[in-house]
Write an enzyme that holds these catalytic residues in place. Sequence first.
Site, PDB file in Angstrom:
ATOM      1  N   LYS A 224      34.267  52.325  43.112  1.00 61.75           N
ATOM      2  CA  LYS A 224      35.389  51.651  42.441  1.00 61.75           C
ATOM      3  C   LYS A 224      35.373  51.999  40.957  1.00 61.75           C
ATOM      4  O   LYS A 224      34.431  51.684  40.241  1.00 61.75           O
ATOM      5  CB  LYS A 224      35.283  50.141  42.632  1.00 61.75           C
ATOM      6  CG  LYS A 224      36.335  49.332  41.870  1.00 61.75           C
ATOM      7  CD  LYS A 224      36.072  47.832  42.009  1.00 61.75           C
ATOM      8  CE  LYS A 224      36.918  47.023  41.046  1.00 61.75           C
ATOM      9  NZ  LYS A 224      36.599  45.572  41.111  1.00 61.75           N
ATOM     10  N   ASP A 229      39.779  45.730  33.785  1.00 64.50           N
ATOM     11  CA  ASP A 229      40.539  44.864  34.691  1.00 64.50           C
ATOM     12  C   ASP A 229      41.002  43.624  33.951  1.00 64.50           C
ATOM     13  O   ASP A 229      40.232  42.702  33.695  1.00 64.50           O
ATOM     14  CB  ASP A 229      39.661  44.467  35.886  1.00 64.50           C
ATOM     15  CG  ASP A 229      40.424  43.597  36.876  1.00 64.50           C
ATOM     16  OD1 ASP A 229      41.668  43.578  36.822  1.00 64.50           O
ATOM     17  OD2 ASP A 229      39.764  42.940  37.701  1.00 64.50           O
ATOM     18  N   LYS A 236      43.413  37.396  33.987  1.00 68.85           N
ATOM     19  CA  LYS A 236      42.139  36.722  33.788  1.00 68.85           C
ATOM     20  C   LYS A 236      42.162  35.938  32.474  1.00 68.85           C
ATOM     21  O   LYS A 236      42.938  36.220  31.559  1.00 68.85           O
ATOM     22  CB  LYS A 236      41.000  37.743  33.715  1.00 68.85           C
ATOM     23  CG  LYS A 236      40.682  38.480  34.996  1.00 68.85           C
ATOM     24  CD  LYS A 236      39.549  39.472  34.753  1.00 68.85           C
ATOM     25  CE  LYS A 236      39.213  40.298  35.979  1.00 68.85           C
ATOM     26  NZ  LYS A 236      38.575  39.495  37.027  1.00 68.85           N
ATOM     27  N   ASP A 247      33.848  46.942  35.226  1.00 67.53           N
ATOM     28  CA  ASP A 247      34.493  46.937  36.541  1.00 67.53           C
ATOM     29  C   ASP A 247      34.559  48.331  37.156  1.00 67.53           C
ATOM     30  O   ASP A 247      35.003  48.475  38.288  1.00 67.53           O
ATOM     31  CB  ASP A 247      35.893  46.321  36.450  1.00 67.53           C
ATOM     32  CG  ASP A 247      36.268  45.578  37.725  1.00 67.53           C
ATOM     33  OD1 ASP A 247      35.360  45.161  38.468  1.00 67.53           O
ATOM     34  OD2 ASP A 247      37.476  45.415  37.995  1.00 67.53           O
ATOM     35  N   ASP A 306      44.486  40.366  40.978  1.00 69.49           N
ATOM     36  CA  ASP A 306      43.114  40.500  40.483  1.00 69.49           C
ATOM     37  C   ASP A 306      42.148  40.926  41.586  1.00 69.49           C
ATOM     38  O   ASP A 306      40.956  41.080  41.336  1.00 69.49           O
ATOM     39  CB  ASP A 306      42.649  39.182  39.856  1.00 69.49           C
ATOM     40  CG  ASP A 306      41.436  39.352  38.967  1.00 69.49           C
ATOM     41  OD1 ASP A 306      41.162  40.495  38.550  1.00 69.49           O
ATOM     42  OD2 ASP A 306      40.743  38.355  38.698  1.00 69.49           O
ATOM     43  N   GLU A 308      42.321  43.862  42.975  1.00 72.52           N
ATOM     44  CA  GLU A 308      42.855  45.226  42.971  1.00 72.52           C
ATOM     45  C   GLU A 308      41.849  46.258  43.441  1.00 72.52           C
ATOM     46  O   GLU A 308      42.223  47.325  43.939  1.00 72.52           O
ATOM     47  CB  GLU A 308      43.361  45.589  41.566  1.00 72.52           C
ATOM     48  CG  GLU A 308      42.317  46.078  40.572  1.00 72.52           C
ATOM     49  CD  GLU A 308      41.206  45.080  40.266  1.00 72.52           C
ATOM     50  OE1 GLU A 308      40.080  45.527  39.980  1.00 72.52           O
ATOM     51  OE2 GLU A 308      41.452  43.860  40.315  1.00 72.52           O
ATOM     52  N   ARG A 310      39.757  46.389  45.919  1.00 76.15           N
ATOM     53  CA  ARG A 310      39.778  46.705  47.348  1.00 76.15           C
ATOM     54  C   ARG A 310      41.006  47.531  47.720  1.00 76.15           C
ATOM     55  O   ARG A 310      40.991  48.258  48.717  1.00 76.15           O
ATOM     56  CB  ARG A 310      39.723  45.413  48.157  1.00 76.15           C
ATOM     57  CG  ARG A 310      40.909  44.484  48.016  1.00 76.15           C
ATOM     58  CD  ARG A 310      40.613  43.070  48.476  1.00 76.15           C
ATOM     59  NE  ARG A 310      39.645  42.410  47.604  1.00 76.15           N
ATOM     60  CZ  ARG A 310      39.148  41.196  47.825  1.00 76.15           C
ATOM     61  NH1 ARG A 310      39.526  40.515  48.892  1.00 76.15           N
ATOM     62  NH2 ARG A 310      38.293  40.656  46.990  1.00 76.15           N
TER      63      ARG A 310
END
Length: 457
Positions: A224, A229, A236, A247, A306, A308, A310
């Site tokens: 990933k 993010d 967030k 992230d 949030d 995202e 996956r």
Amino acid sequence: MPVTLLSSKEASSLPVYAVETDGLDRSGAPEAAIAWARSNGFTGAAGKVLSIPGENGALAGAFFGLGKLDAANPLAAGALARHLPEGDWHFAGKPTDAELASLGLMLGSYTFTRYGKKPRNALRFALPEGVDAERVQRLADGSFLARDLINTPAGDMDPDALEAAMRTLADQHGAAMTVIAGDDLLKKNLPMIHAVGRAAEAAPRLLDMRWGRDDAPKVTLVGKGVCFDTGGLDLKSAAGMLLMKKDMGGAANVLGLASMIMASKLDIRLRVLIPAVENAVAGNAFRPGDVLTSRKGLTIEVGNTDAEGRLVLADALTLADEEEPELLIDMATLTGAARVALGPDVPPFYTDDEALADALAEASEAVSDPLWRMPLWKPYMPRLDSKIADMNNVSLDGFAGSPIAGLFLGRFVEKAKSWAHFDIYGWNPSDKPYSAIGGEAQGIRAIERVLAGRYGK
């Protein structure tokens, strides 16, 4: 490099005496040195280092505290890299696990220096007999690469920079690399990577690196690469965004693992896939309630922008799966739920391959690289149901967040002979002898041990 590994000790190198709690008399040190330690209150407490004076103000060696042996961390020798004066050193006696002690020493020497912080003292350290210095070095190098990438702020580690870092690694090892970026993602049927990253200034992209002979067993790593993010339109909080430079920790870790694999020349056909994006806020950002069509053809209702990671992983996993690799591994800083369950130091992993799970558990223990298997509990799958699409990207009740994320990803893996998902944190929140606060490599030394056992020459 703050620590230079030597294959044999120099005549002038100084001894380090490892001492368990209240074990000074068993340390093998001279009586005068033991008396010095007692007068300074040194008891062998874990991680404590005490220099031993010699004649005319020179050093004669050092004591190193192991603590209680039943609780001693085999990587604790990292404290030596922080506290020993510059010079040449060797262990006075062979540590219980000489390779891990040597690796701990290397890991503890790490400092992130890009923005001006000074490196630690320069040490030359003779490895105990039988320790493979090249292996220790490549394990440390891979870990340092992962740490460096995670520690770099998002302003300097956007998708462009992550691509550049991967190209540098590819060039070092003679690997081939291709990139699909921007609207070409739509042309190449990678729509969810495009959707998640299209609102950012730096174009979303899929990074694809290949190494090894074409007819070797196929091992594919997917990481990933969400370089920052914000949470997207499901924004967030300020506190929630504070560490979001990490992230892309999954991408950083698979690149660290790839570095270890290529440096050791394992006999595999390695492929590394990284969806590199920023989850930004703009007028063209994807929205809660949108329905995205994945590369696999499954439609996904966006229950939360949030979640995202996956989504981008799903397209990358589908692409990887199409080649039917022998082993497919993905790594991602995917859920806060994993941290609630196991804390920051023990990443959960998910697989239906019992032999792989056993091998990972054994390797985790052997190399002191914590991992813990958690279940892909199929009865939770209906929690991802959607009223208008094939599935939602989140469940609505908040329970079992990490296993459910694993189940989501599992929908995109069908042809790989074996698959494992690692939900890592990628960050060390507290100072340890072998790891300063900051970006961290997690699980990759254990995975490397499994791969070396299977594919080593």
